[in-house]
Structures are given as C-alpha cells and as structure tokens.
Motif scaffolding. Structure first.
Motif, PDB file in Angstrom:
ATOM      1  N   PRO A 180      71.888  31.409 -14.152  1.00 10.60           N
ATOM      2  CA  PRO A 180      71.033  30.225 -14.091  1.00 10.60           C
ATOM      3  C   PRO A 180      71.048  29.609 -12.697  1.00 10.60           C
ATOM      4  N   LEU A 181      69.857  29.325 -12.172  1.00  6.41           N
ATOM      5  CA  LEU A 181      69.742  28.649 -10.883  1.00  6.41           C
ATOM      6  C   LEU A 181      69.049  27.318 -11.090  1.00  6.41           C
ATOM      7  N   VAL A 182      69.584  26.290 -10.466  1.00  8.17           N
ATOM      8  CA  VAL A 182      68.989  24.961 -10.464  1.00  8.17           C
ATOM      9  C   VAL A 182      68.629  24.661  -9.020  1.00  8.17           C
ATOM     10  N   MET A 183      67.358  24.351  -8.778  1.00  7.13           N
ATOM     11  CA  MET A 183      66.897  24.099  -7.416  1.00  7.13           C
ATOM     12  C   MET A 183      66.231  22.733  -7.314  1.00  7.13           C
ATOM     13  N   PHE A 184      66.831  21.862  -6.499  1.00  7.41           N
ATOM     14  CA  PHE A 184      66.221  20.580  -6.180  1.00  7.41           C
ATOM     15  C   PHE A 184      65.500  20.734  -4.845  1.00  7.41           C
ATOM     16  N   ASN A 185      64.278  20.243  -4.758  1.00  2.00           N
ATOM     17  CA  ASN A 185      63.454  20.312  -3.545  1.00  2.00           C
ATOM     18  C   ASN A 185      63.340  21.741  -2.990  1.00  2.00           C
ATOM     19  N   PRO A 186      63.031  22.730  -3.850  1.00  2.00           N
ATOM     20  CA  PRO A 186      62.909  24.096  -3.342  1.00  2.00           C
ATOM     21  C   PRO A 186      61.705  24.230  -2.413  1.00  2.00           C
ATOM     22  N   GLU A 187      61.878  25.052  -1.405  1.00  2.00           N
ATOM     23  CA  GLU A 187      60.816  25.245  -0.420  1.00  2.00           C
ATOM     24  C   GLU A 187      60.836  26.693   0.041  1.00  2.00           C
ATOM     25  N   ILE A 188      59.667  27.316   0.048  1.00  2.00           N
ATOM     26  CA  ILE A 188      59.572  28.688   0.558  1.00  2.00           C
ATOM     27  C   ILE A 188      59.555  28.614   2.075  1.00  2.00           C
ATOM     28  N   VAL A 189      60.524  29.284   2.699  1.00  2.00           N
ATOM     29  CA  VAL A 189      60.627  29.239   4.157  1.00  2.00           C
ATOM     30  C   VAL A 189      60.184  30.547   4.813  1.00  2.00           C
ATOM     31  N   ALA A 190      60.025  31.614   4.015  1.00  2.00           N
ATOM     32  CA  ALA A 190      59.520  32.882   4.548  1.00  2.00           C
ATOM     33  C   ALA A 190      58.904  33.692   3.413  1.00  2.00           C
ATOM     34  N   LEU A 191      57.839  34.433   3.753  1.00  2.00           N
ATOM     35  CA  LEU A 191      57.128  35.281   2.792  1.00  2.00           C
ATOM     36  C   LEU A 191      57.019  36.690   3.354  1.00  2.00           C
ATOM     37  N   SER A 192      57.107  37.687   2.493  1.00  2.00           N
ATOM     38  CA  SER A 192      56.870  39.056   2.949  1.00  2.00           C
ATOM     39  C   SER A 192      55.360  39.296   3.061  1.00  2.00           C
ATOM     40  N   GLU A 193      54.993  40.243   3.896  1.00  2.44           N
ATOM     41  CA  GLU A 193      53.578  40.626   3.971  1.00  2.44           C
ATOM     42  C   GLU A 193      53.209  41.508   2.791  1.00  2.44           C
ATOM     43  N   ASP A 194      54.188  42.271   2.290  1.00  2.54           N
ATOM     44  CA  ASP A 194      53.945  43.124   1.127  1.00  2.54           C
ATOM     45  C   ASP A 194      53.757  42.251  -0.104  1.00  2.54           C
ATOM     46  N   VAL A 195      52.900  42.711  -1.012  1.00  5.03           N
ATOM     47  CA  VAL A 195      52.630  41.947  -2.222  1.00  5.03           C
ATOM     48  C   VAL A 195      53.002  42.753  -3.460  1.00  5.03           C
ATOM     49  N   ASN A 196      53.167  42.045  -4.559  1.00  2.00           N
ATOM     50  CA  ASN A 196      53.456  42.604  -5.868  1.00  2.00           C
ATOM     51  C   ASN A 196      52.469  42.024  -6.860  1.00  2.00           C
ATOM     52  N   VAL A 197      52.166  42.778  -7.895  1.00  2.00           N
ATOM     53  CA  VAL A 197      51.341  42.274  -8.981  1.00  2.00           C
ATOM     54  C   VAL A 197      52.214  42.244 -10.229  1.00  2.00           C
ATOM     55  N   TYR A 198      52.335  41.083 -10.830  1.00  2.00           N
ATOM     56  CA  TYR A 198      53.082  40.937 -12.080  1.00  2.00           C
ATOM     57  C   TYR A 198      52.180  40.299 -13.116  1.00  2.00           C
ATOM     58  N   GLU A 199      52.386  40.687 -14.367  1.00  2.00           N
ATOM     59  CA  GLU A 199      51.708  40.006 -15.455  1.00  2.00           C
ATOM     60  C   GLU A 199      52.515  38.744 -15.737  1.00  2.00           C
ATOM     61  N   GLU A 200      51.921  37.592 -15.441  1.00  2.00           N
ATOM     62  CA  GLU A 200      52.619  36.320 -15.593  1.00  2.00           C
ATOM     63  C   GLU A 200      52.203  35.612 -16.866  1.00  2.00           C
ATOM     64  N   GLY A 201      53.135  34.839 -17.364  1.00  2.05           N
ATOM     65  CA  GLY A 201      52.886  33.947 -18.482  1.00  2.05           C
ATOM     66  C   GLY A 201      53.488  32.605 -18.112  1.00  2.05           C
ATOM     67  N   CYS A 202      53.358  31.631 -18.998  1.00  2.00           N
ATOM     68  CA  CYS A 202      53.853  30.292 -18.690  1.00  2.00           C
ATOM     69  C   CYS A 202      54.157  29.567 -19.988  1.00  2.00           C
ATOM     70  N   LEU A 203      55.295  28.874 -20.024  1.00  2.00           N
ATOM     71  CA  LEU A 203      55.646  28.133 -21.238  1.00  2.00           C
ATOM     72  C   LEU A 203      54.654  27.018 -21.536  1.00  2.00           C
ATOM     73  N   SER A 204      53.904  26.568 -20.534  1.00  2.00           N
ATOM     74  CA  SER A 204      52.880  25.530 -20.746  1.00  2.00           C
ATOM     75  C   SER A 204      51.525  26.124 -21.121  1.00  2.00           C
ATOM     76  N   ILE A 205      51.448  27.465 -21.124  1.00  2.00           N
ATOM     77  CA  ILE A 205      50.215  28.161 -21.518  1.00  2.00           C
ATOM     78  C   ILE A 205      50.646  29.298 -22.452  1.00  2.00           C
ATOM     79  N   PRO A 206      51.127  28.947 -23.655  1.00  2.00           N
ATOM     80  CA  PRO A 206      51.748  29.945 -24.521  1.00  2.00           C
ATOM     81  C   PRO A 206      50.824  31.100 -24.902  1.00  2.00           C
TER      82      PRO A 206
END
Length: 172
Positions: free
Chosen positions: A72-98
């Motif tokens: 388990p990770l708990v993140m306060f004020n998380p911020e993306i500081v670097a991104l890869s140029e390579d991309v991935n495709v994932y099938e996403e879902g969301c607990l707010s969009i069951p």
C-alpha cells in the motif's frame, strides 16, 4: 472505516484539488480509510475526490502477485516529475465508473514525487500497471477521469449508463 465512493457524474469528480498544506491526524485517518475502501471495492487505486474530499491525496496498491506482500502506498501532494516517451495501452476502469472499461494510452513510465504519511519527501519511478494507476489517480486530483481520454460518443454512452445506474441506486 469504509467510505462511500462517488459515482460519475458528480461535480466533485471534475474539480481540481487543493494541495495538502500540512499532514494532520485527520488526513492520516482519511488515508487509512481510503485504503480500506479501495481494498474492499476491490480496486488498485483511490483518490480523495472519489470519497468527496477535495485534497491532493491518493492511495494505491498494484501488487497483483498472490505470492507477494501487499504494497500500500499513500501519497500526499503527488506530482509527476518525469515521463517516458514510450507509451503503454491499458484497459482502465474506475471505482467511480463501475463496470466500465476502456483502453487508455499513457506514458509507460513516470517518476513521481510525494510526501509520505510521516511528511517525508519521496520519489520513485513506476512502470507498467503501477505507472498507469498512479497517473490515473493523479488525474483525479486534477478533475480528470479516464473517460476524458475517450472519443465523445463513447464518453457520452458511459456517462448515460452511470446516470441510469445512479437513478437505480437511488430507488428504495
């Protein structure tokens, strides 16, 4: 304590969240409750706005290997500081969009900086499912949902299903 999860469309899910100015016992308790809620759902990530709190707080645990201990990770004020140029495709879902899923393209790896529960600065590079999940949760803090990456027709279709689901849930 398990918390109720907001269902899209809800205006609170579209608002940008304020940074956490300092860590309080209440916020630590909220993070603990969010982890319990996420595991119970079951899910791999949960952002504070999904439980009606407009603060920059996310929890996640993408440890799917049954032989591995939970992470388990708990993140306060998380911020993306670097991104890869390579991309991935994932099938996403969301607990707010069951029960709604769609393929989303995101950077394959990200480096994230955040404060842990003790208020210590942390930074880590994530890839694969962890990278997708942390980006998805940080999007929530900026008022963005995974369906915002979809074409308008698909997004409207999912939103209509959620409106119908909320109507059904509201019936006695």
């Amino acid at each position: 304590m398990k918390l109720p999860i907001l269902i899209h469309p809800d205006p609170r899910l579209k608002k940008a969240c304020a940074p956490v100015p300092d860590l309080s016992d209440d916020l630590r308790a909220l993070a603990k409750d969010m982890l319990e809620t996420m595991y119970d759902a079951p899910g791999i990530g949960l952002a504070a706005p999904q439980v009606g709190v407009l603060s920059r707080l996310i929890v996640l645990d993408c440890q799917k290997d049954e032989n591995s201990a939970p992470r388990p990770l708990v993140m306060f004020n998380p911020e993306i500081v670097a991104l890869s140029e390579d991309v991935n495709v994932y099938e996403e879902g969301c607990l707010s969009i069951p029960d709604q899923y769609a393929e989303v393209t995101r950077p394959e790896a990200v480096t994230v900086a955040w404060l842990d529960e003790a208020g210590n600065p942390q930074e880590e590079e994530f890839d694969g499912l962890w990278a997708t999940c942390v980006q998805h949760e940080i999007d929530h803090l900026n008022g963005k949902l995974f369906i915002d990456y979809l074409k308008p027709l698909k997004r409207q279709m999912i939103t209509r299903k959620m409106v119908k689901l909320k109507r059904e849930m509201a019936r006695p």
